[in-house]
Design a protein around this motif. Structure first.
Motif, short mmCIF file in Angstrom:
data_model
loop_
_atom_site.label_atom_id
_atom_site.label_comp_id
_atom_site.label_asym_id
_atom_site.label_seq_id
_atom_site.Cartn_x
_atom_site.Cartn_y
_atom_site.Cartn_z
N UNK A 34 0.84 -1.20 0.00
CA UNK A 34 0.00 0.00 0.00
C UNK A 34 0.88 1.25 0.00
N UNK A 35 1.94 1.24 0.79
CA UNK A 35 2.87 2.39 0.81
C UNK A 35 3.43 2.65 -0.58
N UNK A 36 3.85 1.57 -1.25
CA UNK A 36 4.44 1.73 -2.59
C UNK A 36 3.41 2.28 -3.57
N UNK A 37 2.18 1.81 -3.44
CA UNK A 37 1.12 2.32 -4.30
C UNK A 37 0.93 3.81 -4.06
N UNK A 40 3.69 5.97 -5.58
CA UNK A 40 3.64 6.11 -7.03
C UNK A 40 2.43 6.92 -7.50
N UNK A 41 1.48 7.18 -6.59
CA UNK A 41 0.28 7.91 -6.98
C UNK A 41 0.14 9.25 -6.25
N UNK A 42 1.24 9.66 -5.58
CA UNK A 42 1.24 10.95 -4.91
C UNK A 42 2.34 11.82 -5.52
N UNK A 43 2.16 13.10 -5.47
CA UNK A 43 3.19 14.01 -5.98
C UNK A 43 4.44 13.92 -5.13
N UNK A 49 2.35 10.75 6.48
CA UNK A 49 1.66 9.74 5.69
C UNK A 49 0.24 9.49 6.16
N UNK A 50 0.06 9.11 7.41
CA UNK A 50 -1.27 8.72 7.88
C UNK A 50 -2.30 9.81 7.62
N UNK A 51 -1.90 11.08 7.85
CA UNK A 51 -2.83 12.18 7.67
C UNK A 51 -3.20 12.40 6.20
N UNK A 52 -2.39 11.89 5.28
CA UNK A 52 -2.64 12.12 3.86
C UNK A 52 -3.65 11.13 3.29
N UNK A 53 -3.93 10.07 4.00
CA UNK A 53 -4.84 9.05 3.49
C UNK A 53 -6.26 9.58 3.43
N UNK A 60 -9.46 3.78 -4.52
CA UNK A 60 -8.67 3.65 -5.74
C UNK A 60 -7.65 2.52 -5.59
N UNK A 61 -7.07 2.42 -4.40
CA UNK A 61 -6.12 1.34 -4.13
C UNK A 61 -6.81 -0.02 -4.22
#
Length: 286
Positions: A34-37, A40-43, A49-53, A60-61
């Motif tokens: 999930x992290x790798x996904x 690759x899908x974030x600028x 990290x956690x707050x960006x979810x 989408x994931x």
């Protein structure tokens, strides 16, 4: 919170839940996917990290997983991700698993049959690999998981009942008399006084990856397709044979340590060939 920190937090959370080491490793691996996904899908691949979810990103994931993995893998990876979301305080965004038709057949023949199993045992003994042969017989005649071999101790074998603690459940494994006799003879030959029966020269439990590799090497000698030869297929062979003999799914679920009857139902199927035969017998095409 940075990703490394959340992974440490997640590992601690899983340990507190008393998950098995293999389960913890799998969950961590799935969350890293999930992290790798996300990377690759974030600028920006770094930073908080956690707050960006967001729920949208999670959905989408989920769709991405469905496109790239088998549904059984998708659902197991979603289970891991949901546990991570609970750990970081985002339980409200847990994802639903993908509903699938109950699997009542194997699309590709991957099961080991009785005749192949006996050839595998014979091949092991012809190469002088008595320990491997006995481990395979133990797994196949009791239905245990390869990770549960460590519970076979001198003391348990002597009583004829092995006490297993796995996946948060405790159960008893009854040993067939013939297996019990073989194990006792092996214990005498190895001059074991107590503790685990299946051990390395250093006295440690035999590693399941080594068992897997040894079985794969035997497949060519036994003239068996490599894809059918792995420890868990011995458990499957036990399950199929037990059901065909008893027709008792409830008892089989107890013996195998299944929490859900749906998991046990796979042993009640004779496969797609039988399914096709019954459909042909309907004779509904003019």
């Amino acid at each position: 919170m940075e990703r490394k920190e959340t992974m440490k937090l997640f590992e601690g959370y899983l340990i507190e839940r008393e998950n098995a080491p293999a389960t913890i490793q799998k969950y961590k691996t799935d969350v890293k996917t999930f992290f790798r996904y996300m990377s690759s899908h974030q600028e920006s691949a770094d930073g908080e990290f956690a707050e960006e979810i967001t729920k949208e990103q999670l959905l989408q994931y989920k769709n991405w997983l469905i496109e790239h993995y088998a549904l059984s893998s998708v659902n197991s990876m979603l289970v891991a991700l949901n546990q991570y979301l609970v750990c970081v305080g985002l339980e409200r965004w847990k994802l639903r698993r993908v509903k699938t038709q109950r699997k009542i057949y194997e699309e590709v023949p991957k099961e080991l049959n009785r005749e192949e199993y006996f050839r595998l045992i014979a091949a092991a003994r012809s190469e002088g690999k008595e320990r491997l042969a006995l481990m395979m017989e133990t797994m196949c005649s009791t239905g245990i998981r390869v990770s549960e071999l460590k519970f076979f101790t001198v003391e348990n074998v002597d009583s004829g009942i092995v006490r297993v603690w796995n996946k948060g459940k405790y159960r008893l494994v009854v040993l067939p008399e013939k297996l019990c006799d073989k194990l006792k003879q092996y214990i005498r030959d190895q001059k074991l006084q107590s503790g685990m029966v299946f051990i390395t020269r250093n006295g440690k439990a035999v590693d399941r990856s080594n068992i897997w590799r040894e079985m794969k090497r035997l497949s060519e000698r036994a003239e068996i397709p490599k894809e059918t030869v792995f420890p868990h297929n011995l458990r499957h062979l036990f399950g199929r044979n037990f059901f065909h003999l008893t027709k008792n799914l409830v008892l089989l679920a107890d013996i195998l340590g299944h929490s859900s009857m749906e998991v046990t139902r796979i042993y009640a199927s004779d496969g797609i060939a039988s399914w096709r035969e019954k459909i042909e017998q309907l004779n509904l095409v003019i």
